[in-house]
Every structure is written in structure tokens, then in C-alpha cells.
Write an enzyme that holds these catalytic residues in place. Sequence first.
Site, short mmCIF file in Angstrom:
data_model
loop_
_atom_site.label_atom_id
_atom_site.label_comp_id
_atom_site.label_asym_id
_atom_site.label_seq_id
_atom_site.Cartn_x
_atom_site.Cartn_y
_atom_site.Cartn_z
N GLY A 46 35.42 -95.97 15.35
CA GLY A 46 35.17 -95.37 14.05
C GLY A 46 34.99 -93.88 14.21
N GLN A 51 32.48 -85.40 11.93
CA GLN A 51 32.55 -85.37 13.39
C GLN A 51 33.70 -84.51 13.90
OE1 GLN A 51 32.23 -89.89 13.82
NE2 GLN A 51 31.22 -89.15 15.68
N CYS A 97 28.18 -93.44 20.01
CA CYS A 97 28.72 -92.49 19.04
C CYS A 97 29.54 -91.44 19.79
CB CYS A 97 27.57 -91.82 18.29
SG CYS A 97 28.14 -90.65 17.04
N LEU A 98 30.72 -91.14 19.27
CA LEU A 98 31.58 -90.15 19.93
C LEU A 98 30.93 -88.77 19.94
CD1 LEU A 98 35.03 -91.29 18.51
CD2 LEU A 98 34.06 -91.77 20.77
N HIS A 139 27.41 -97.16 10.26
CA HIS A 139 27.29 -96.03 11.19
C HIS A 139 28.10 -94.83 10.68
CE1 HIS A 139 27.29 -94.43 15.52
NE2 HIS A 139 28.18 -93.67 14.91
N GLU A 140 29.34 -95.09 10.25
CA GLU A 140 30.21 -93.98 9.81
C GLU A 140 29.71 -93.37 8.51
OE1 GLU A 140 32.01 -92.88 12.00
OE2 GLU A 140 32.03 -94.65 13.27
N HIS A 143 27.10 -90.88 9.01
CA HIS A 143 27.59 -89.54 9.39
C HIS A 143 27.84 -88.67 8.16
CE1 HIS A 143 28.04 -89.61 13.72
NE2 HIS A 143 28.73 -90.72 13.71
NI NI Z 1 29.14 -91.87 15.40
#
Ligand code: NI
Length: 177
Positions: A46, A51, A97-98, A139-140, A143
Site C-alpha cells: 500500500g 508518502q 510502513c515504507l 493504514h493508508e 496517512h
Molecule cells: Ni505506511
Amino acid sequence: MSILKIARMGHPVLRTTAEPVGALSAEIDRLVDDMIETMADAQGIGLAAPQVHRPLRIIVFLDVEQREEAGAAQPLVLINPEITPIGDELALGLEGCLSMPGLRGVVPRHGRIRYRGLDRSGQPVEREAAGLHARVVQHEVDHLDGILYPERMTDLRTLVFESELHHVAGAEGEPRA
Ligand code: NI
């Protein structure tokens, strides 16, 4: 298509409230393509537009249950997403998380949700989701509101480095979003 730079925890773009997308455009379409390519390159499941330094309400993600059935999943795109929990049940699960590479933590999330938004052609999307699918979407969407997963954690002792994951029961091999 291009691979975009991913903002890491500490960068203020991850703390902004993202703006709703107005009209769809070629520019938005290109951003969606770049987000999908960036997510794949980073081996994530995701990615949210903030991000990649674009504070807009756009997320891309893989329907991981579909992926398990079919071997590969088409990335899903959701523009201006909204989430409604179904029931009160919370589920604990491991997240990465990226924007926080190398770390994982156990996060409580709604077990079942309904989500809606627009797809990349502007058509309304409405789905119910459970399990990891529901977790990734929550989660997304966090963000888009400037929230990173540690703020959802109830036990910060479970925030660990990936290299130490084998110490966390049942936690190996979970994907990053
Ligand atoms: Ni994330």
C-alpha cells in the site's frame, strides 16, 4: 512512469492533512501510475500520496487476499476514500510502513470496514473488507490524516526491527504498507 522518492518519518509531509482531489486529470492519472510503480519497486502492499510528497487524498494498495488466491493482484486505487467501521471488533496485527523502513509493530485496527471513494476513472467504489485488506486500507487512510502506525499502537514494546521479528510470535513475513 517514474519511481518517486518516499518520505520518511520526520518529514513534515507525513504530518499534513491531505487535500481532497477535485477533478481528475492527466496529472492525477500520472501520479497514480507513479504511485503504483513506486509501491511495486519498494515491495509494499500500500502507498498513500503524501508518502511521495503529494498531500492529496489518493491511496493505492493490493488486495492481498486476492493476491493469495490468484498469485498476483491488480493494484487498487482509491481517491477521496472514506472508511466506516462495521461492528466494534478490533483485531491486532503486525504492520510495517515504507516511510519507516526496517520497523514493524503490532497495531489494533477495526476487523471489518466498509470503504468508499472513487476509482481512477472517477467511478464510485464501495466495498466491504476484513482482515489484512481492511488493515491496509485503514493504514493508508491514516496517512491522509497525518497519522503513522505507532500512534495507533497500544503496546510500544511490540515496535521492533524486522531483523528481530522472529522474537515476536507469529509475526514473520508480514508485508509493508
Ligand atoms: Ni505506511
